[in-house]
Design a protein around this motif. Sequence first.
Motif, PDB file in Angstrom:
ATOM      1  N   LEU A   1      13.063   5.631  -1.582  1.00  0.00           N
ATOM      2  CA  LEU A   1      11.811   4.873  -1.631  1.00  0.00           C
ATOM      3  C   LEU A   1      10.857   5.299  -0.518  1.00  0.00           C
ATOM      4  N   ASN A   2      11.312   5.177   0.719  1.00  0.00           N
ATOM      5  CA  ASN A   2      10.414   5.372   1.862  1.00  0.00           C
ATOM      6  C   ASN A   2      10.094   6.835   2.127  1.00  0.00           C
ATOM      7  N   LYS A   3      11.055   7.706   1.939  1.00  0.00           N
ATOM      8  CA  LYS A   3      10.850   9.117   2.286  1.00  0.00           C
ATOM      9  C   LYS A   3      10.399   9.954   1.095  1.00  0.00           C
ATOM     10  N   GLU A   4      11.072   9.813  -0.038  1.00  0.00           N
ATOM     11  CA  GLU A   4      10.644  10.567  -1.222  1.00  0.00           C
ATOM     12  C   GLU A   4       9.460   9.909  -1.924  1.00  0.00           C
ATOM     13  N   GLN A   5       9.225   8.612  -1.648  1.00  0.00           N
ATOM     14  CA  GLN A   5       8.188   7.853  -2.347  1.00  0.00           C
ATOM     15  C   GLN A   5       8.432   7.887  -3.858  1.00  0.00           C
ATOM     16  N   SER A   6       9.690   7.640  -4.216  1.00  0.00           N
ATOM     17  CA  SER A   6      10.106   7.682  -5.611  1.00  0.00           C
ATOM     18  C   SER A   6      10.651   6.318  -6.018  1.00  0.00           C
ATOM     19  N   ARG A   7      10.061   5.718  -7.044  1.00  0.00           N
ATOM     20  CA  ARG A   7      10.549   4.440  -7.557  1.00  0.00           C
ATOM     21  C   ARG A   7      11.877   4.661  -8.291  1.00  0.00           C
ATOM     22  N   PRO A   8      12.725   3.629  -8.366  1.00  0.00           N
ATOM     23  CA  PRO A   8      14.017   3.802  -9.047  1.00  0.00           C
ATOM     24  C   PRO A   8      13.916   4.349 -10.463  1.00  0.00           C
TER      25      PRO A   8
ATOM     26  N   PRO B   1       0.805  -1.237   0.000  1.00  0.00           N
ATOM     27  CA  PRO B   1       0.000   0.000   0.000  1.00  0.00           C
ATOM     28  C   PRO B   1       0.834   1.282   0.000  1.00  0.00           C
ATOM     29  N   LYS B   2       2.123   1.157   0.321  1.00  0.00           N
ATOM     30  CA  LYS B   2       2.997   2.313   0.303  1.00  0.00           C
ATOM     31  C   LYS B   2       4.366   1.859  -0.171  1.00  0.00           C
TER      32      LYS B   2
END
Length: 247
Positions: free
Chosen positions: A152-159, A110-111
Amino acid sequence: MRFIWLTFFFLLLFQHPAHAHVVDLTNKAQAQAYEDYYPLIARYKGTSGVTFESYSIYWDETKLAKLEQELLKNKHGAELSLLGSIKIFPDYPAGQNVLGQYFAQYQVSPKLSLLPNRYIHLYGGNEWTTVEEMATTLAHEYGHHFTYYYLLNKEQSRPNEWLQSQYAAARELFHYPSVHIDGSGEYEWYMPEILAEDYVQLFGSPHALKGHMQMNPYLPTPFELPALQTYWKNQLGAPYDSYFAPW
């Protein structure tokens, strides 16, 4: 004399580029299990919660405990709890010039977040037989773990979105068309490697930094980019303010 010889040997390796890779397992069935082909020599688990395993006769339990101490001298935080193991192999099963690998894996929903039980492989344990000799590769591989966690966790940005990330903007990577995220270009321009190298320079232990030079000489160092230092201060908070000066 030993330090001079080791420095020369390290530089010689990098003339035939010595790499430390990141392997993204998110879209892979599984990784090659090199440990199936070597006898386990020693295992150690200390206060970090990370399990250290040696498949090299030169790395016993006592030395693994010292390697854990070295790991903890690299700046770390909540992401450490997601690292499950560090394994030392006697030779170079991933290729003669591959000194280490970090194995990333993350969930999308979910996140977006890095999954637990990530692991690091360190290669050449029969050749790099001291903590000091392993320190830079260890810091670089932990740098992958650290930076994957924050993007990933903080910016919520996929590679595959990292070239549009806040980090890429602060690092001014838009000036450099050679930077890539899909493995299609040169190793030194691969963004996960730039991230890991920045980690070593900004957060690495004294041993990791001793004699270390940034892998990509065409990029400014992180110390030349105030916006990048501000980025990390915003991500990490006040306790990290004193970590942005070269040792």
